[in-house]
Design an enzyme around this catalytic site. Sequence first.
Site, PDB file in Angstrom:
ATOM      1  N   TYR A  26     -39.065 -13.742  19.772  1.00 33.85           N
ATOM      2  CA  TYR A  26     -39.600 -12.764  21.097  1.00 33.85           C
ATOM      3  C   TYR A  26     -39.130 -11.588  20.924  1.00 33.85           C
ATOM      4  CZ  TYR A  26     -40.511 -17.885  23.018  1.00 33.85           C
ATOM      5  OH  TYR A  26     -41.527 -18.598  23.267  1.00 33.85           O
ATOM      6  N   TYR A  38     -43.866 -24.575  17.613  1.00 36.82           N
ATOM      7  CA  TYR A  38     -43.827 -23.920  16.985  1.00 36.82           C
ATOM      8  C   TYR A  38     -44.840 -23.157  15.461  1.00 36.82           C
ATOM      9  CZ  TYR A  38     -39.499 -25.178  19.377  1.00 36.82           C
ATOM     10  OH  TYR A  38     -38.111 -25.006  19.735  1.00 36.82           O
ATOM     11  N   ASP A  66     -45.561  -7.455   2.387  1.00 34.83           N
ATOM     12  CA  ASP A  66     -44.472  -6.380   1.614  1.00 34.83           C
ATOM     13  C   ASP A  66     -43.262  -7.067   0.427  1.00 34.83           C
ATOM     14  OD1 ASP A  66     -42.579  -4.525   1.263  1.00 34.83           O
ATOM     15  OD2 ASP A  66     -42.501  -3.919   3.999  1.00 34.83           O
ATOM     16  N   HIS A 104     -47.743   0.210   5.964  1.00 33.64           N
ATOM     17  CA  HIS A 104     -46.715  -0.460   4.977  1.00 33.64           C
ATOM     18  C   HIS A 104     -45.317  -0.538   6.042  1.00 33.64           C
ATOM     19  CE1 HIS A 104     -43.260  -0.554   2.001  1.00 33.64           C
ATOM     20  NE2 HIS A 104     -43.893  -1.646   2.191  1.00 33.64           N
ATOM     21  N   ASP A 130     -48.925 -19.159  18.469  1.00 37.54           N
ATOM     22  CA  ASP A 130     -50.077 -20.857  18.978  1.00 37.54           C
ATOM     23  C   ASP A 130     -50.305 -20.404  20.127  1.00 37.54           C
ATOM     24  OD1 ASP A 130     -47.229 -21.280  20.721  1.00 37.54           O
ATOM     25  OD2 ASP A 130     -46.676 -22.965  18.733  1.00 37.54           O
ATOM     26  N   MET A 169     -40.395 -19.191  12.974  1.00 34.30           N
ATOM     27  CA  MET A 169     -39.968 -19.404  14.593  1.00 34.30           C
ATOM     28  C   MET A 169     -38.623 -20.951  14.953  1.00 34.30           C
ATOM     29  SD  MET A 169     -40.265 -20.049  18.532  1.00 34.30           S
ATOM     30  CE  MET A 169     -41.153 -18.426  18.355  1.00 34.30           C
TER      31      MET A 169
END
Length: 152
Positions: free
Chosen positions: A118, A136, A69, A22, A30, A79
């Site tokens: 990143y 993206y 979650d 958890h 990609d 992103m």
Amino acid sequence: MLKGINPLLNADVLYALRAMGHGDRLVVCDTNFPADSIARRTALGRLLRIENVSAAGAVEAVLSVLPLDTFVDDAAIRMEIVDKPDEVPAVQREVQAAIDRAEGKGRPLVGVERHAFYEMAKTAYCVIATGERRFYGCFLFTKGVIPPDGEQ
């Protein structure tokens, strides 16, 4: 093949998803993402692949077994496009639709600036590279919990 398990989920991916706890995060990315170099910094330490499939297809497979979650607002992250943080390209809309199917509406993707994404990815449990070629197509997901039988 296993009954009830999406065939895109290979043994390595299933192992990682099961091993996560958890609050652990995973990256679905990609083909342009620096997947191998970032994966080497993760808890798992190696790159996983669900190849020859779109980001949405991979996310749909992952979310067929992985709960998001519910204790955090950013359990699903996308992103952001450089200099266009509010623009949501087709690949991200498709992933949002996969989230909606798996989790129900009301779990919007949260945008994160590229370099911040990143840095977050480096702290993930694992990275799953897809065959997604559109720009993206990179996402972070936080694993949730499955309650005991009879509890919500």
